[in-house]
Design a protein around this motif. Structure first.
Motif, PDB file in Angstrom:
ATOM      1  N   ILE A 134     -58.898  21.262 -84.506  1.00 47.98           N
ATOM      2  CA  ILE A 134     -58.713  19.807 -84.519  1.00 47.98           C
ATOM      3  C   ILE A 134     -60.099  19.169 -84.639  1.00 47.98           C
ATOM      4  O   ILE A 134     -60.800  18.988 -83.639  1.00 47.98           O
ATOM      5  N   PRO A 135     -60.548  18.846 -85.864  1.00 48.86           N
ATOM      6  CA  PRO A 135     -61.901  18.313 -86.026  1.00 48.86           C
ATOM      7  C   PRO A 135     -62.014  16.875 -85.536  1.00 48.86           C
ATOM      8  O   PRO A 135     -61.072  16.088 -85.693  1.00 48.86           O
ATOM      9  N   THR A 136     -63.160  16.544 -84.932  1.00 48.21           N
ATOM     10  CA  THR A 136     -63.429  15.163 -84.513  1.00 48.21           C
ATOM     11  C   THR A 136     -64.595  14.560 -85.281  1.00 48.21           C
ATOM     12  O   THR A 136     -65.004  13.441 -84.999  1.00 48.21           O
ATOM     13  N   THR A 137     -65.168  15.325 -86.215  1.00 45.89           N
ATOM     14  CA  THR A 137     -66.164  14.770 -87.129  1.00 45.89           C
ATOM     15  C   THR A 137     -65.656  14.976 -88.554  1.00 45.89           C
ATOM     16  O   THR A 137     -64.800  15.822 -88.802  1.00 45.89           O
ATOM     17  N   GLU A 176     -58.188   9.341 -86.824  1.00 51.02           N
ATOM     18  CA  GLU A 176     -58.322   8.440 -85.667  1.00 51.02           C
ATOM     19  C   GLU A 176     -59.293   9.000 -84.625  1.00 51.02           C
ATOM     20  O   GLU A 176     -59.848   8.246 -83.834  1.00 51.02           O
ATOM     21  N   LEU A 177     -59.511  10.307 -84.645  1.00 54.15           N
ATOM     22  CA  LEU A 177     -60.473  10.912 -83.707  1.00 54.15           C
ATOM     23  C   LEU A 177     -61.916  10.605 -84.118  1.00 54.15           C
ATOM     24  O   LEU A 177     -62.843  10.851 -83.349  1.00 54.15           O
ATOM     25  N   THR A 178     -62.124  10.114 -85.344  1.00 55.72           N
ATOM     26  CA  THR A 178     -63.501   9.884 -85.812  1.00 55.72           C
ATOM     27  C   THR A 178     -63.929   8.420 -85.672  1.00 55.72           C
ATOM     28  O   THR A 178     -65.076   8.089 -85.963  1.00 55.72           O
ATOM     29  N   LEU A 179     -63.028   7.549 -85.221  1.00 48.81           N
ATOM     30  CA  LEU A 179     -63.369   6.114 -85.168  1.00 48.81           C
ATOM     31  C   LEU A 179     -64.523   5.838 -84.208  1.00 48.81           C
ATOM     32  O   LEU A 179     -65.211   4.835 -84.323  1.00 48.81           O
ATOM     33  N   SER A 180     -64.741   6.759 -83.270  1.00 47.04           N
ATOM     34  CA  SER A 180     -65.792   6.572 -82.261  1.00 47.04           C
ATOM     35  C   SER A 180     -67.142   7.126 -82.703  1.00 47.04           C
ATOM     36  O   SER A 180     -68.124   6.995 -81.978  1.00 47.04           O
ATOM     37  N   ILE A 227     -69.704   2.436 -96.068  1.00 45.71           N
ATOM     38  CA  ILE A 227     -68.741   1.563 -95.363  1.00 45.71           C
ATOM     39  C   ILE A 227     -68.442   2.145 -93.983  1.00 45.71           C
ATOM     40  O   ILE A 227     -68.450   1.427 -92.973  1.00 45.71           O
ATOM     41  N   ALA A 228     -68.188   3.461 -93.912  1.00 42.10           N
ATOM     42  CA  ALA A 228     -67.861   4.082 -92.621  1.00 42.10           C
ATOM     43  C   ALA A 228     -69.032   3.930 -91.645  1.00 42.10           C
ATOM     44  O   ALA A 228     -68.819   3.756 -90.439  1.00 42.10           O
ATOM     45  N   ALA A 236     -59.555   2.576 -93.316  1.00 45.43           N
ATOM     46  CA  ALA A 236     -59.405   3.115 -94.670  1.00 45.43           C
ATOM     47  C   ALA A 236     -60.596   4.015 -95.017  1.00 45.43           C
ATOM     48  O   ALA A 236     -60.435   5.119 -95.568  1.00 45.43           O
ATOM     49  N   ALA A 237     -61.805   3.565 -94.659  1.00 38.85           N
ATOM     50  CA  ALA A 237     -63.000   4.367 -94.954  1.00 38.85           C
ATOM     51  C   ALA A 237     -63.010   5.647 -94.116  1.00 38.85           C
ATOM     52  O   ALA A 237     -63.341   6.727 -94.613  1.00 38.85           O
ATOM     53  N   ARG A 238     -62.623   5.517 -92.848  1.00 39.73           N
ATOM     54  CA  ARG A 238     -62.577   6.707 -91.976  1.00 39.73           C
ATOM     55  C   ARG A 238     -61.550   7.711 -92.489  1.00 39.73           C
ATOM     56  O   ARG A 238     -61.785   8.915 -92.485  1.00 39.73           O
TER      57      ARG A 238
END
Ligand code: NAD
Ligand code: FE2
Length: 386
Positions: A134-137, A176-180, A227-228, A236-238
């Motif tokens: 489960i990648p977070t990056t 959604e795990l990368t929004l942070s 953008i990200a 959308a960018a994430r």
């Protein structure tokens, strides 16, 4: 000639995919997961986000939460000892490439014993305990690759381990795990993905399957990375960056990386530069040196990324590619080795050894223009001076 493509058995991609862990375990017939992640992700609640649904489903799990960035043989041993205190039928790897690679290494040692050095290339890892990644990056692509990179605590060498046994059985790819992710991590991991796609496309092992995913990933990363970085909440960018990271992983896992990654691993190991950042430092200069080996392919990359026009000659497209990559580094505030704080004398005295370690990894042999040790030393010097 046929191409051999290896992929996880399950890919769940999109918002909320990580919440499907219990269902994924059930689908695969596993019930005793060992969760592997890092302290930051435990502290920030990522781990609980993934394990709460396990609790709700009555699945008993145990945790190793002490992965370190650029995992070492020492940290892998600690995780293995923790796993062996329980009875587990699979591993759940949650985090960036460091947590994913730690879990992959533990999975191999748990099944076969020995030391990680026994499994570095040219050895092949054929099997291991199953890993659900489960990648977070966005990211290393490790969730789909048959690679793990572990630093030998004794020698400081970044060992590349490869083989079918390192391909996760499932990957839950949830943007959604990368929004942070903060700016620096977004930029560095995004450039890592861009390098995967670009290197896979120009690799001597490229094939029509990997070409299609590499080009799609490259286009998407180039259009979304700024953008990200500027708008961390831009879903959308994430989402585009996360999908492209997995596609970049699929591309390089099946076509290999080339000179950038070959030269990047020693920089990371000797000077503790994060993986994506050392790739970024090398990307423009190594590309400038390599383009003559595959001018049409590199020119196509420039057009696909929107750096060159369809009507441009290949020569002009190549100039625009190198200029565009230099500009990207400037826009993303990528430091050079000097700005990063690396000691000049130490950099220069390490170059011969780093060049040999780059060659030993095998990756430079896939480059369109195959370097000798002296070429690599000269490139490291150019990167210092750039
Ligand atoms: N196996 C492969 O195919 C492969 C490919 C490329 C790189 N790698 C390896 O992956 C490692 C690098 O992985 P990485 O770049 O993903 O970083 P990482 O796993 O080292 O993580 C870097 C930091 O970011 C934090 N982090 C992770 N996700 C976050 C999030 N969503 N929000 C905020 N912080 C977060 C982590 O806690 C950690 O502190 C290197 O060891 C590299 O060699 C492996
Ligand atoms: Fe990488």
């Amino acid at each position: 000639m046929s191409a051999n493509i290896n992929l996880p058995r399950i890919l769940r991609v999109g918002a909320g995919a990580s919440a499907e862990l219990a269902a994924t375990l059930a689908e695969l017939g596993f019930s005793r997961p060992f969760v592997v992640t890092d302290p930051f992700l435990v502290q920030q609640g990522f781990c609980e986000r993934v394990t709460a649904p396990l609790d709700a489903a009555g699945i008993v799990w145990r945790l190793f939460g002490d992965c370190v960035p650029d995992p070492t043989t020492g940290s892998v041993t600690a995780a293995l000892e923790q796993l062996q205190r329980g009875d587990h039928d699979c591993l759940v790897a949650l985090g960036g490439g460091s947590s994913l690679d730690t879990a992959k290494a533990v999975a191999v040692l748990a099944q076969h014993g020995g030391a990680m050095a026994d499994y570095k290339v040219p050895a092949q890892v054929h099997s291991g305990l199953p890993v659900i990644a489960i990648p977070t990056t966005a990211g290393t692509g490790s969730e789909v690759t048959r690679a793990a990179v572990i630093t030998d605590t004794a020698s400081n060498e970044k060992m590349l381990c490869m083989g079918l046994g390192l391909v996760p059985v499932a990957a839950l790819v949830d943007f959604e795990l990368t929004l942070s992710m903060p700016h620096r991590l977004t930029a560095d991991t995004g450039i890592d993905s861009l390098c995967h796609a670009l290197e896979a496309y120009v690799s001597r092992k490229a094939n029509p399957f990997t070409d299609s995913v590499a080009l799609t990933a490259m286009r998407s990363i180039y259009r979304n990375i700024r953008i990200a970085c500027a708008e961390p909440d831009n879903r959308a960018a994430r989402e585009a960056m996360m999908l492209a990271a997995t596609q970049g992983g699929i591309a390089f896992a099946n076509a290999s990386v080339t000179l950038i990654h070959g030269m990047s691993r020693p920089v990371g190991a000797h000077f503790h530069v994060p993986h994506g950042l050392s790739n970024a430092m090398l990307l423009p200069e190594v590309t400038a040196w390599s383009v003559s080996g595959a001018p049409q392919r590199y020119a196509h990359c420039a057009r696909v990324m929107g750096l060159a026009e369809t009507a441009d000659t290949d020569a002009l497209a190549l100039d625009k590619l190198v200029a565009g990559l230099r500009q990207l580094n400037a826009d993303l505030a990528v430091p050079g080795p000097r700005e990063y704080g690396i000691d000049q004398a130490l950099w220069h005295s390490s170059l011969e050894l780093m060049a040999q370690q780059a060659l030993d990894s095998g990756s430079p042999a896939n480059n369109p223009l195959v370097p000798e040790a002296a070429d690599i030393v000269a490139l490291y010097e150019r990167v210092w001076a750039a």
